[in-house]
Motif scaffolding. Structure first.
Motif, short mmCIF file in Angstrom:
data_model
loop_
_atom_site.label_atom_id
_atom_site.label_comp_id
_atom_site.label_asym_id
_atom_site.label_seq_id
_atom_site.Cartn_x
_atom_site.Cartn_y
_atom_site.Cartn_z
N LEU A 23 0.84 -1.21 0.00
CA LEU A 23 0.00 0.00 0.00
C LEU A 23 0.87 1.26 0.00
O LEU A 23 0.58 2.23 -0.71
CB LEU A 23 -0.94 0.00 1.20
CG LEU A 23 -2.06 -1.04 1.17
CD1 LEU A 23 -2.81 -1.07 2.50
CD2 LEU A 23 -3.03 -0.75 0.02
N ILE A 24 1.93 1.24 0.79
CA ILE A 24 2.85 2.38 0.83
C ILE A 24 3.53 2.55 -0.53
O ILE A 24 3.68 3.67 -1.02
CB ILE A 24 3.89 2.20 1.96
CG1 ILE A 24 3.20 2.32 3.32
CG2 ILE A 24 5.03 3.20 1.83
CD1 ILE A 24 4.06 1.91 4.49
N TYR A 25 3.92 1.44 -1.14
CA TYR A 25 4.58 1.50 -2.44
C TYR A 25 3.66 2.07 -3.51
O TYR A 25 4.10 2.84 -4.37
CB TYR A 25 5.10 0.11 -2.83
CG TYR A 25 5.96 0.10 -4.07
CD1 TYR A 25 7.01 1.01 -4.21
CD2 TYR A 25 5.73 -0.80 -5.10
CE1 TYR A 25 7.81 1.01 -5.34
CE2 TYR A 25 6.53 -0.80 -6.24
CZ TYR A 25 7.56 0.10 -6.35
OH TYR A 25 8.34 0.10 -7.47
N GLN A 26 2.37 1.74 -3.45
CA GLN A 26 1.41 2.33 -4.40
C GLN A 26 1.39 3.85 -4.26
O GLN A 26 1.39 4.58 -5.26
CB GLN A 26 0.00 1.79 -4.16
CG GLN A 26 -0.22 0.41 -4.69
CD GLN A 26 -1.66 -0.04 -4.47
OE1 GLN A 26 -2.59 0.63 -4.91
NE2 GLN A 26 -1.84 -1.16 -3.80
N PHE A 77 1.67 0.62 -14.63
CA PHE A 77 1.55 -0.83 -14.70
C PHE A 77 1.82 -1.47 -13.34
O PHE A 77 1.14 -2.42 -12.94
CB PHE A 77 2.50 -1.40 -15.75
CG PHE A 77 1.98 -1.32 -17.17
CD1 PHE A 77 1.26 -0.22 -17.62
CD2 PHE A 77 2.21 -2.34 -18.05
CE1 PHE A 77 0.78 -0.16 -18.92
CE2 PHE A 77 1.74 -2.30 -19.37
CZ PHE A 77 1.02 -1.19 -19.79
N LEU A 78 2.82 -0.94 -12.60
CA LEU A 78 3.09 -1.49 -11.27
C LEU A 78 1.91 -1.25 -10.33
O LEU A 78 1.55 -2.13 -9.53
CB LEU A 78 4.37 -0.88 -10.69
CG LEU A 78 5.67 -1.42 -11.25
CD1 LEU A 78 6.86 -0.60 -10.76
CD2 LEU A 78 5.86 -2.90 -10.91
N LEU A 82 -0.15 -4.07 -8.36
CA LEU A 82 -0.31 -4.01 -6.90
C LEU A 82 -1.77 -4.04 -6.48
O LEU A 82 -2.12 -4.64 -5.47
CB LEU A 82 0.36 -2.75 -6.35
CG LEU A 82 1.89 -2.79 -6.29
CD1 LEU A 82 2.46 -1.41 -6.12
CD2 LEU A 82 2.35 -3.72 -5.18
N LYS A 83 -2.64 -3.40 -7.24
CA LYS A 83 -4.06 -3.38 -6.90
C LYS A 83 -4.69 -4.76 -7.02
O LYS A 83 -5.67 -5.05 -6.34
CB LYS A 83 -4.80 -2.38 -7.78
CG LYS A 83 -4.53 -0.94 -7.40
CD LYS A 83 -5.36 0.01 -8.24
CE LYS A 83 -5.05 1.43 -7.89
NZ LYS A 83 -5.84 1.95 -6.82
N ILE A 88 -1.05 -12.09 -9.96
CA ILE A 88 0.07 -11.45 -10.63
C ILE A 88 -0.01 -11.68 -12.14
O ILE A 88 -0.11 -12.82 -12.59
CB ILE A 88 1.43 -12.01 -10.11
CG1 ILE A 88 1.62 -11.71 -8.63
CG2 ILE A 88 2.59 -11.47 -10.93
CD1 ILE A 88 1.94 -10.27 -8.32
N ASN A 89 0.02 -10.60 -12.89
CA ASN A 89 0.08 -10.69 -14.34
C ASN A 89 1.55 -10.59 -14.72
O ASN A 89 2.13 -9.50 -14.75
CB ASN A 89 -0.74 -9.57 -14.98
CG ASN A 89 -0.80 -9.68 -16.47
OD1 ASN A 89 0.14 -10.10 -17.12
ND2 ASN A 89 -1.93 -9.28 -17.04
N LYS A 90 2.16 -11.73 -15.00
CA LYS A 90 3.60 -11.77 -15.29
C LYS A 90 3.95 -11.00 -16.55
O LYS A 90 5.02 -10.40 -16.64
CB LYS A 90 4.07 -13.21 -15.38
CG LYS A 90 4.00 -13.94 -14.05
CD LYS A 90 4.47 -15.36 -14.16
CE LYS A 90 4.34 -16.04 -12.80
NZ LYS A 90 4.81 -17.43 -12.84
#
Length: 123
Positions: A23-26, A77-78, A82-83, A88-90
């Motif tokens: 969440l912090i990274y978003q 995209f990241l 994350l959402k 995970i969409n590789k």
């Protein structure tokens, strides 16, 4: 981020930082979008000030804009990945890495031209 990273590295990092970290990274990525726009303005201003050759200046303007676009694509995209975590969409993560690499290549090209211009006055 690194110059290039693997899907496995991103997945391990997302797992390691946990839900709070993700969440912090978003939020960081959203702030990074603002930084990217500010940095674009600075790059364009430096280019305008230091490069007198119009053709080279225009090419560097495009390089600066492309660097910003690739940075924004990577961030977007990241955020999308994350959402949807833990799904995970590789494929998207692979694209993120390509965007990162291209972003850095644009930055290195811009810096190299500025240094060459400063040292030799070619442009």
């Amino acid at each position: 981020m690194k110059f290039h990273y693997s899907v496995k590295q991103v997945m391990e990092t997302f797992e390691r930082i946990g839900e709070t970290g993700r969440l912090i990274y978003q939020k960081y990525l959203i702030l990074d979008c603002l930084f990217t726009l500010f940095f674009l303005i600075v790059m364009l201003a430096i280019t305008n000030k230091l490069i007198t050759n119009l053709s080279v200046g225009n090419i560097l303007f495009v390089v600066c804009v492309l660097r910003a676009i690739f940075d924004l694509l990577e961030n977007g995209f990241l955020i999308k990945v994350l959402k949807k975590y833990p799904e995970i969409n590789k494929s998207i993560l692979k694209w993120c890495s390509y965007f990162t690499t291209t972003k850095f290549l644009c930055l290195y090209l811009w810096i190299a031209v500025l240094i060459i211009n400063d040292l030799f006055g070619f442009f």
